[in-house]
Design a protein around this motif. Structure first.
Motif, PDB file in Angstrom:
ATOM      1  N   LYS A 120      18.277 -28.478 -21.794  1.00 18.95           N
ATOM      2  CA  LYS A 120      17.039 -29.197 -22.124  1.00 18.95           C
ATOM      3  C   LYS A 120      17.022 -29.600 -23.599  1.00 18.95           C
ATOM      4  N   ASP A 121      18.002 -30.396 -23.992  1.00 19.80           N
ATOM      5  CA  ASP A 121      18.121 -30.769 -25.403  1.00 19.80           C
ATOM      6  C   ASP A 121      18.042 -32.274 -25.639  1.00 19.80           C
ATOM      7  N   GLY A 122      17.853 -33.043 -24.564  1.00 19.84           N
ATOM      8  CA  GLY A 122      17.723 -34.487 -24.719  1.00 19.84           C
ATOM      9  C   GLY A 122      19.027 -35.244 -24.721  1.00 19.84           C
ATOM     10  N   TYR A 123      20.141 -34.542 -24.519  1.00 17.01           N
ATOM     11  CA  TYR A 123      21.439 -35.215 -24.527  1.00 17.01           C
ATOM     12  C   TYR A 123      21.977 -35.508 -23.127  1.00 17.01           C
ATOM     13  N   THR A 124      21.257 -35.059 -22.104  1.00 21.89           N
ATOM     14  CA  THR A 124      21.592 -35.407 -20.721  1.00 21.89           C
ATOM     15  C   THR A 124      20.311 -35.867 -20.043  1.00 21.89           C
ATOM     16  N   LEU A 125      20.279 -37.149 -19.680  1.00 25.55           N
ATOM     17  CA  LEU A 125      19.112 -37.761 -19.071  1.00 25.55           C
ATOM     18  C   LEU A 125      19.489 -38.293 -17.689  1.00 25.55           C
ATOM     19  N   ILE A 126      18.500 -38.739 -16.940  1.00 25.62           N
ATOM     20  CA  ILE A 126      18.743 -39.232 -15.579  1.00 25.62           C
ATOM     21  C   ILE A 126      18.069 -40.579 -15.386  1.00 25.62           C
ATOM     22  N   ASN A 127      18.757 -41.484 -14.725  1.00 23.53           N
ATOM     23  CA  ASN A 127      18.093 -42.699 -14.249  1.00 23.53           C
ATOM     24  C   ASN A 127      17.215 -42.288 -13.080  1.00 23.53           C
ATOM     25  N   ALA A 128      15.919 -42.540 -13.196  1.00 19.62           N
ATOM     26  CA  ALA A 128      14.975 -42.124 -12.175  1.00 19.62           C
ATOM     27  C   ALA A 128      14.329 -43.331 -11.529  1.00 19.62           C
ATOM     28  N   GLY A 129      13.986 -43.179 -10.258  1.00 17.73           N
ATOM     29  CA  GLY A 129      13.319 -44.245  -9.542  1.00 17.73           C
ATOM     30  C   GLY A 129      12.509 -43.684  -8.399  1.00 17.73           C
ATOM     31  N   LEU A 130      11.921 -44.588  -7.636  1.00 17.51           N
ATOM     32  CA  LEU A 130      11.110 -44.195  -6.495  1.00 17.51           C
ATOM     33  C   LEU A 130      11.879 -43.251  -5.570  1.00 17.51           C
ATOM     34  N   GLY A 131      13.149 -43.576  -5.322  1.00 17.70           N
ATOM     35  CA  GLY A 131      13.933 -42.803  -4.359  1.00 17.70           C
ATOM     36  C   GLY A 131      14.181 -41.371  -4.768  1.00 17.70           C
ATOM     37  N   PHE A 145      14.293 -40.079 -17.130  1.00 15.76           N
ATOM     38  CA  PHE A 145      13.647 -38.765 -17.147  1.00 15.76           C
ATOM     39  C   PHE A 145      14.591 -37.774 -17.834  1.00 15.76           C
ATOM     40  N   ALA A 146      14.026 -36.684 -18.314  1.00 16.08           N
ATOM     41  CA  ALA A 146      14.797 -35.598 -18.920  1.00 16.08           C
ATOM     42  C   ALA A 146      14.532 -34.317 -18.135  1.00 16.08           C
ATOM     43  N   PRO A 147      15.424 -33.325 -18.239  1.00 14.87           N
ATOM     44  CA  PRO A 147      15.150 -32.045 -17.580  1.00 14.87           C
ATOM     45  C   PRO A 147      13.833 -31.453 -18.079  1.00 14.87           C
ATOM     46  N   LYS A 148      13.108 -30.789 -17.208  1.00 15.04           N
ATOM     47  CA  LYS A 148      11.821 -30.189 -17.578  1.00 15.04           C
ATOM     48  C   LYS A 148      11.997 -29.225 -18.748  1.00 15.04           C
ATOM     49  N   GLY A 149      11.151 -29.378 -19.750  1.00 12.35           N
ATOM     50  CA  GLY A 149      11.216 -28.482 -20.897  1.00 12.35           C
ATOM     51  C   GLY A 149      11.862 -29.081 -22.122  1.00 12.35           C
ATOM     52  N   VAL A 150      12.297 -30.340 -22.049  1.00  9.85           N
ATOM     53  CA  VAL A 150      12.867 -30.974 -23.239  1.00  9.85           C
ATOM     54  C   VAL A 150      11.770 -31.091 -24.294  1.00  9.85           C
ATOM     55  N   PRO A 151      12.080 -30.889 -25.565  1.00  4.89           N
ATOM     56  CA  PRO A 151      11.043 -30.943 -26.612  1.00  4.89           C
ATOM     57  C   PRO A 151      10.298 -32.278 -26.602  1.00  4.89           C
ATOM     58  N   SER A 152       8.995 -32.219 -26.829  1.00  2.00           N
ATOM     59  CA  SER A 152       8.182 -33.434 -26.812  1.00  2.00           C
ATOM     60  C   SER A 152       8.635 -34.430 -27.867  1.00  2.00           C
ATOM     61  N   GLU A 153       9.182 -33.918 -28.974  1.00  2.00           N
ATOM     62  CA  GLU A 153       9.662 -34.807 -30.034  1.00  2.00           C
ATOM     63  C   GLU A 153      10.795 -35.699 -29.535  1.00  2.00           C
ATOM     64  N   VAL A 154      11.616 -35.169 -28.635  1.00  2.51           N
ATOM     65  CA  VAL A 154      12.721 -35.942 -28.065  1.00  2.51           C
ATOM     66  C   VAL A 154      12.169 -37.076 -27.207  1.00  2.51           C
ATOM     67  N   VAL A 155      11.203 -36.735 -26.353  1.00  3.90           N
ATOM     68  CA  VAL A 155      10.573 -37.755 -25.506  1.00  3.90           C
ATOM     69  C   VAL A 155       9.963 -38.849 -26.368  1.00  3.90           C
ATOM     70  N   GLU A 156       9.284 -38.444 -27.456  1.00  5.68           N
ATOM     71  CA  GLU A 156       8.624 -39.407 -28.330  1.00  5.68           C
ATOM     72  C   GLU A 156       9.626 -40.339 -29.005  1.00  5.68           C
ATOM     73  N   LYS A 157      10.780 -39.802 -29.421  1.00  3.85           N
ATOM     74  CA  LYS A 157      11.789 -40.645 -30.067  1.00  3.85           C
ATOM     75  C   LYS A 157      12.393 -41.644 -29.084  1.00  3.85           C
ATOM     76  N   LEU A 158      12.680 -41.176 -27.866  1.00  9.92           N
ATOM     77  CA  LEU A 158      13.235 -42.062 -26.851  1.00  9.92           C
ATOM     78  C   LEU A 158      12.229 -43.145 -26.464  1.00  9.92           C
ATOM     79  N   ALA A 159      10.969 -42.746 -26.328  1.00 11.99           N
ATOM     80  CA  ALA A 159       9.923 -43.698 -25.966  1.00 11.99           C
ATOM     81  C   ALA A 159       9.693 -44.717 -27.080  1.00 11.99           C
ATOM     82  N   ALA A 160       9.734 -44.264 -28.322  1.00 10.86           N
ATOM     83  CA  ALA A 160       9.524 -45.175 -29.458  1.00 10.86           C
ATOM     84  C   ALA A 160      10.643 -46.214 -29.532  1.00 10.86           C
TER      85      ALA A 160
END
Length: 315
Positions: free
Chosen positions: A85-96, A249-264
């Motif tokens: 949960k460090d932000g270096y492995t992410l997943i392409n996510a979709g409806l399926g 998406f990222a694994p549950k528990g990734v730091p919020s700062e990581v999500v914020e940087k990716l989103a920005a």
């Protein structure tokens, strides 16, 4: 001054917090891997690669797209759910893989196994046939499917394509025999090769074949400038929204700062005309979303799919 165990614990915690904060401030320091749980060439693969190419320029590190297909998207998705949960492995996510598969199969993960980062695009579902198919309109196809068993390409019994196709077929009053492939791109190869009668597909997968005059879209979820003469499901009285979407998406528990940087970084690139044009060229609609409202909407859809799966299991 006497040093107590409590003092040492507090000092240790503060040190760890400072180190962690410094590390997050430097994120990302190395390449980021984005797993696409489907084969190369499909809509998920193409939309993710456009995002990865653009966002790595903002982040300053390589963003590597890795295809890990198998199990209707389960293999790659489960891999990321169990990743660090460090932000270096992410997943392409979709409806399926996020909302359908966990409800319609015994997947080793659920929606709650991940932290949503961003939604990039939406793509309308379509029913597609080969150029020389005897079914020139969706009415022709419906009549054909009612009189004989027609084959339809999809990408897994519990995939979003199959679930949506079942809803469409049920409302239109026909049945098909599904032929599952590793992804929408593989299904389209079977369609244009004459191996199956039709496929449910998204523009990134069927668009090149239509433009090359190898295939025809009979009907789709919404009007698109790229396919101006294709009617919609609503034109045939079919109710509901039939679209796929692509996000990260990222694994549950990734730091919020990581999500914020990716989103920005994503917020910035999604306003770039060149990025928008690239998505339009593959038939995807930019539908950038993030935050609590988007997550709440997904949870509603997740509950709808859960109810639909329970209903199907009791039939």
């Amino acid at each position: 001054m006497k040093t107590t165990n409590k003092t040492l614990l507090i000092a240790g915690a503060l040190t760890a917090s400072l180190v962690s904060g410094a590390a997050l401030a430097d994120y990302p320091e190395r390449p980021i891997n984005v797993i696409v749980p489907w084969g190369a060439g499909g809509d998920s693969d193409l939309t993710t690669r456009i995002w990865a190419d653009a966002v790595e320029k903002e982040l300053g590190v390589p963003v590597v797209v890795i295809n890990k297909p198998g199990g209707g998207g389960v293999v790659g998705t489960a891999f990321v759910a169990n990743s660090k949960k460090d932000g270096y492995t992410l997943i392409n996510a979709g409806l399926g893989n996020m909302l359908v598969t966990p409800n319609f199969s015994k997947a080793p993960y659920s929606f709650d196994s991940f932290d949503p980062v961003i939604k990039m695009t939406a793509v309308p579902l379509a029913v597609v046939v080969a150029k020389d198919s005897p079914y020139k309109t969706f009415d022709d196809f419906i009549a054909g499917a009612k009189s004989e068993t027609l084959t339809q390409g999809a990408w897994g019994a519990s995939s979003s394509g199959t679930i949506l196709a079942d809803i469409i077929a049920d409302q239109a009053g026909y049945k098909v025999k599904y032929v599952h492939a590793k992804g929408a791109a593989a299904s389209m190869v079977s369609v244009v090769g004459g191996h199956i009668d039709s496929a449910v597909s998204f523009p990134p997968a069927f668009g090149p074949h239509v433009k090359a005059d190898r295939a025809r879209a009979l009907v789709m979820n919404q009007k698109m400038d790229a396919f101006p003469n294709v009617p919609t499901f609503a034109d045939y009285g079919i109710q509901g929204s039939f679209e796929g979407w692509s996000g990260v998406f990222a694994p549950k528990g990734v730091p919020s700062e990581v999500v914020e940087k990716l989103a920005a970084a994503t917020t910035k690139i999604m306003q770039d005309p060149e990025v928008i044009k690239k998505y339009q060229n593959i038939g995807a609609v930019v539908d950038f979303r993030q935050g609590p409202e988007w997550i709440a909407d997904m949870k509603v859809t997740y509950s709808i799919m859960k109810d639909a799966a329970a209903k199907k299991a009791n039939q």
